[in-house]
Design a protein around this motif. Structure first.
Motif, PDB file in Angstrom:
ATOM      1  N   GLU A 105       0.827  -1.208   0.000  1.00 51.45           N
ATOM      2  CA  GLU A 105       0.000   0.000   0.000  1.00 51.45           C
ATOM      3  C   GLU A 105       0.859   1.255   0.000  1.00 51.45           C
ATOM      4  OE1 GLU A 105      -3.793  -0.527   2.588  1.00 51.45           O
ATOM      5  OE2 GLU A 105      -2.335  -2.006   3.312  1.00 51.45           O
ATOM      6  N   GLY A 106       1.942   1.236   0.796  1.00 47.72           N
ATOM      7  CA  GLY A 106       2.853   2.374   0.806  1.00 47.72           C
ATOM      8  C   GLY A 106       3.548   2.551  -0.531  1.00 47.72           C
ATOM      9  N   ALA A 107       3.938   1.412  -1.143  1.00 45.93           N
ATOM     10  CA  ALA A 107       4.583   1.476  -2.453  1.00 45.93           C
ATOM     11  C   ALA A 107       3.626   2.031  -3.492  1.00 45.93           C
ATOM     12  CB  ALA A 107       5.072   0.090  -2.863  1.00 45.93           C
ATOM     13  N   HIS A 108       2.356   1.618  -3.425  1.00 47.08           N
ATOM     14  CA  HIS A 108       1.358   2.142  -4.362  1.00 47.08           C
ATOM     15  C   HIS A 108       1.208   3.653  -4.200  1.00 47.08           C
ATOM     16  CE1 HIS A 108      -2.853   3.434  -5.135  1.00 47.08           C
ATOM     17  NE2 HIS A 108      -2.621   2.832  -6.288  1.00 47.08           N
ATOM     18  N   ALA A 109       1.158   4.115  -2.953  1.00 47.59           N
ATOM     19  CA  ALA A 109       1.041   5.555  -2.708  1.00 47.59           C
ATOM     20  C   ALA A 109       2.245   6.306  -3.252  1.00 47.59           C
ATOM     21  CB  ALA A 109       0.880   5.815  -1.213  1.00 47.59           C
ATOM     22  N   ALA A 110       3.441   5.732  -3.059  1.00 47.46           N
ATOM     23  CA  ALA A 110       4.652   6.388  -3.559  1.00 47.46           C
ATOM     24  C   ALA A 110       4.688   6.400  -5.075  1.00 47.46           C
ATOM     25  CB  ALA A 110       5.886   5.680  -2.998  1.00 47.46           C
ATOM     26  N   ILE A 111       4.243   5.301  -5.702  1.00 47.41           N
ATOM     27  CA  ILE A 111       4.198   5.251  -7.168  1.00 47.41           C
ATOM     28  C   ILE A 111       3.222   6.298  -7.688  1.00 47.41           C
ATOM     29  CG2 ILE A 111       3.429   3.841  -9.129  1.00 47.41           C
ATOM     30  CD1 ILE A 111       4.540   1.404  -7.611  1.00 47.41           C
ATOM     31  N   THR A 112       2.079   6.419  -7.035  1.00 51.98           N
ATOM     32  CA  THR A 112       1.084   7.417  -7.441  1.00 51.98           C
ATOM     33  C   THR A 112       1.651   8.827  -7.322  1.00 51.98           C
ATOM     34  OG1 THR A 112      -0.709   5.952  -6.732  1.00 51.98           O
ATOM     35  CG2 THR A 112      -1.239   8.288  -7.002  1.00 51.98           C
ATOM     36  N   ASP A 113       2.352   9.112  -6.218  1.00 53.76           N
ATOM     37  CA  ASP A 113       2.942  10.447  -6.020  1.00 53.76           C
ATOM     38  C   ASP A 113       4.041  10.728  -7.032  1.00 53.76           C
ATOM     39  OD1 ASP A 113       1.254  10.917  -3.904  1.00 53.76           O
ATOM     40  OD2 ASP A 113       2.713  10.334  -2.363  1.00 53.76           O
ATOM     41  N   ALA A 114       4.859   9.688  -7.306  1.00 48.07           N
ATOM     42  CA  ALA A 114       6.020   9.904  -8.165  1.00 48.07           C
ATOM     43  C   ALA A 114       5.676   9.914  -9.648  1.00 48.07           C
ATOM     44  CB  ALA A 114       7.077   8.825  -7.890  1.00 48.07           C
ATOM     45  N   GLY A 157       2.195   9.568 -10.969  1.00 52.17           N
ATOM     46  CA  GLY A 157       0.862  10.039 -11.315  1.00 52.17           C
ATOM     47  C   GLY A 157      -0.200   9.002 -11.022  1.00 52.17           C
ATOM     48  N   PRO A 158      -1.461   9.460 -10.850  1.00 54.71           N
ATOM     49  CA  PRO A 158      -2.562   8.551 -10.494  1.00 54.71           C
ATOM     50  C   PRO A 158      -2.806   7.441 -11.509  1.00 54.71           C
ATOM     51  CG  PRO A 158      -3.209  10.854 -10.218  1.00 54.71           C
ATOM     52  CD  PRO A 158      -1.889  10.863 -10.920  1.00 54.71           C
ATOM     53  N   ALA A 159      -2.599   7.715 -12.788  1.00 58.13           N
ATOM     54  CA  ALA A 159      -2.872   6.698 -13.806  1.00 58.13           C
ATOM     55  C   ALA A 159      -1.993   5.470 -13.592  1.00 58.13           C
ATOM     56  CB  ALA A 159      -2.645   7.269 -15.203  1.00 58.13           C
ATOM     57  N   PHE A 160      -0.723   5.682 -13.265  1.00 56.82           N
ATOM     58  CA  PHE A 160       0.176   4.548 -13.052  1.00 56.82           C
ATOM     59  C   PHE A 160      -0.138   3.843 -11.737  1.00 56.82           C
ATOM     60  CE2 PHE A 160       2.527   7.149 -16.073  1.00 56.82           C
ATOM     61  CZ  PHE A 160       2.868   6.188 -17.014  1.00 56.82           C
ATOM     62  N   GLY A 161      -0.639   4.606 -10.752  1.00 57.49           N
ATOM     63  CA  GLY A 161      -1.088   3.977  -9.521  1.00 57.49           C
ATOM     64  C   GLY A 161      -2.266   3.051  -9.759  1.00 57.49           C
TER      65      GLY A 161
END
Length: 417
Positions: free
Chosen positions: A277-286, A288-292
Motif C-alpha cells: 500500500e505504501g509502495a502504491h502511494a509512492a508510485i502514485t505520487d512519483a 501520477g494517479p494513472a500509473f497507480g
C-alpha cells in the motif's frame, strides 16, 4: 486463433490435422502465473525499495532456474502420462506419502495465503474495500474462474489465465517507462552479492516467489491434461513445450525485474514503501494517479489468476498423493478460510506475504529433488531421460537453492553474523 488452412500429415493411413506449434502453447503460461503473484510483488518491491539494484541478479538466476524446472515438470507429465505428485504417490509407502503430502499441502496453503492477501490489498487500493471483504471477493471470483476449467475444459481456462497475465504485465511494467532507471546500476546488480542478513532474507523470499513448489507440481498435470499421453506425437509436443516454457518464463521474468527496477528507481529511500500500500502511494505520487491505478489493476489480476492456479495445484497434489479428488470450487472455499482469518487478525499483509515466500523457498528442494530423480530415470523416461549435462545442471540448481536456504536459517534464526 485457428489458421486459415491447416496442413495434414498421414498417420495410420488417415490424414490428421497438424496444428502450428503456437496452438500447443498454454500450460506453461498458466504455470507462469505463479511467478508473478502478489508474493512476487511484495518481495520485489521491498527488495528494490530497501536495497536498490543490489538483488537484480537473484531474479535473473531464479528465472533461469525456473525455465529448467518448469520444462522438466512438463516433460515428466508428457512422457509418463502422470503428474509429479501422482508419480510420487505410486512410489512412496503410505506413511511417507502422507508426510510428503503434508509439507506439499502446507506449501500450497502458503501460496494461497499470499494470493488472497494480494488481491485483498488491490481491492483496498482501488476501491477502499476492507481487507477481509476484499479477500472474500477474491475467493468468490476465483471460484468463477475455476468454474471455467470445470465446465469448459482446460483450453478456455488457459486463455482466461493468459488474458489476466497480459493485464498483469501491463499493470506492473507501465510505470517503468516513465521512471528514471539507472541502467549502469542495473548492470552492476547482476553481480552476485549480499548486504547483510536482511538482503539474504529478501533473496530467499524472491527465490521462493519465483521458483515456486506448487508450480512445479501443477505443470506436470497441466501439460498431461492438455496434450494427453501420445507417444507418436511426443517429440513435436516436447518441442512446443520448450517454446511454451521459454516464452512464458521470459514474460514472467521481465515483469519481476520491472517491478524491482521500478522500486529501485522510484521508491528507494522513501518512508513507508516497505508495504504494498505504501509502495502504491509512492508510485502514485512519483508517477501520477494513472500509473497507480494500473499498478492496482495488475495486482488484482495477479491475485485472481494466481489463487485460481494455486487451487488447481493443491487439488493436483491431493489427488496424486492421497488419491482423493475434491472439486476445485469446494477446495477453494475451504482454503480461503486461513487467509481470511489472517486478514481478520490484523496481521500486516505485506509482512505476511514476504514470510510466506520464505516458507515457499524452504519447500523448493522437496519438489526439485524428486523431479530431477524422476526425469533422470531411464525406466520411466525412456529416450527422453535427462542427459548428463542436464542432470548436472539440475543438481547444481538444487545445491544453490539449499545453500541459500541454509544461509537464510543461519542468519535469521541462529543469528549468524
Amino acid at each position: 486463433m485457428e489458421p486459415a488452412a491447416t496442413p495434414t500429415v498421414e498417420r495410420a493411413g488417415s490424414p490428421k490435422p497438424v496444428r502450428p506449434l503456437a496452438w500447443l502453447w498454454g500450460p506453461a503460461f498458466v504455470a507462469a502465473i505463479a511467478y508473478v503473484d502478489p508474493g512476487n510483488v511484495a518481495a520485489n518491491l521491498t527488495a528494490g525499495a530497501r536495497f536498490g539494484y543490489l538483488l537484480v541478479w537473484v531474479l535473473v538466476a531464479a528465472n533461469v532456474m525456473a525455465m529448467l524446472v518448469q520444462y522438466l515438470s512438463a516433460k515428466s507429465g508428457l512422457v509418463t502420462g502422470r503428474s509429479l505428485p501422482g508419480l510420487l504417490g505410486d512410489r512412496l509407502p503410505r506413511g511417507r506419502r502422507i508426510a510428503y503430502w503434508a509439507q506439499a499441502e502446507a506449501v500450497a496453503l502458503a501460496t494461497d495465503l499470499a494470493e488472497v492477501l494480494g488481491g485483498a490489498i488491490a481491492l483496498k487500493i482501488l476501491f477502499g474495500i476492507p481487507l477481509v471483504w476484499g479477500g472474500l471477493i477474491v475467493g468468490v471470483v476465483s471460484m468463477l474462474i475455476l468454474a471455467v476449467q470445470t465446465r469448459s475444459g482446460q483450453r478456455p481456462f488457459e486463455l482466461t489465465v493468459m488474458g489476466l497475465l497480459l493485464v498483469i504485465t501491463i499493470g506492473f511494467s507501465a510505470g517503468l517507462f516513465v521512471s528514471d532507471v539507472s541502467w549502469p546500476e542495473t548492470a552492476n546488480g547482476l553481480v552476485p552479492r549480499f548486504d547483510g542478513s536482511e538482503s539474504v532474507l529478501l533473496a530467499a523470499s524472491m527465490l521462493g516467489a519465483t521458483v515456486m513448489p506448487h508450480a512445479i507440481y501443477v505443470h506436470s498435470a497441466l501439460a498431461r491434461d492438455r496434450h494427453g499421453h501420445r507417444p507418436d506425437e511426443l517429440p513435436r509436443i516436447l518441442q512446443a513445450t520448450r517454446w511454451d516454457v521459454g516464452l512464458s518464463m521470459l514474460v514472467a521474468g521481465a515483469v519481476n525485474i520491472a517491478m524491482l527496477l521500478l522500486a529501485a528507481a522510484s521508491l528507494q529511500g522513501i518512508a513507508g514503501t516497505d508495504s504494498i500500500e505504501g509502495a502504491h502511494a509512492a508510485i502514485t505520487d512519483a508517477l501520477g494517479p494513472a500509473f497507480g491505478v494500473l499498478f492496482g489493476i495488475g495486482l488484482l489480476a495477479s491475485g485472481l489468476a494466481s489463487t485460481s492456479v494455486g487451487c488447481y495445484a493443491g487439488a493436483t497434489i491431493m489427488n496424486g498423493l492421497l488419491r482423493i479428488k475434491v472439486p476445485l470450487v469446494v477446495r477453494r472455499a475451504v482454503t480461503l478460510v486461513p487467509a481470511l482469518a489472517i486478514l481478520a487478525a490484523g496481521v500486516n499483509p505485506t509482512t505476511a506475504l514476504v514470510f510466506s515466500q520464505v516458507f515457499l523457498s524452504l519447500g523448493i528442494p522437496f519438489a526439485l529433488i524428486p523431479l530431477v530423480r524422476i526425469t533422470s530415470d531411464r525406466t520411466l523416461m525412456g529416450r527422453h531421460v535427462n542427459g548428463r549435462l542436464l542432470q548436472v545442471t539440475a543438481w547444481v540448481v538444487i545445491a544453490l537453492v539449499i545453500a541459500l536456504n541454509l544461509a537464510l536459517v543461519g542468519l535469521t534464526v541462529l543469528g549468524w553474523g
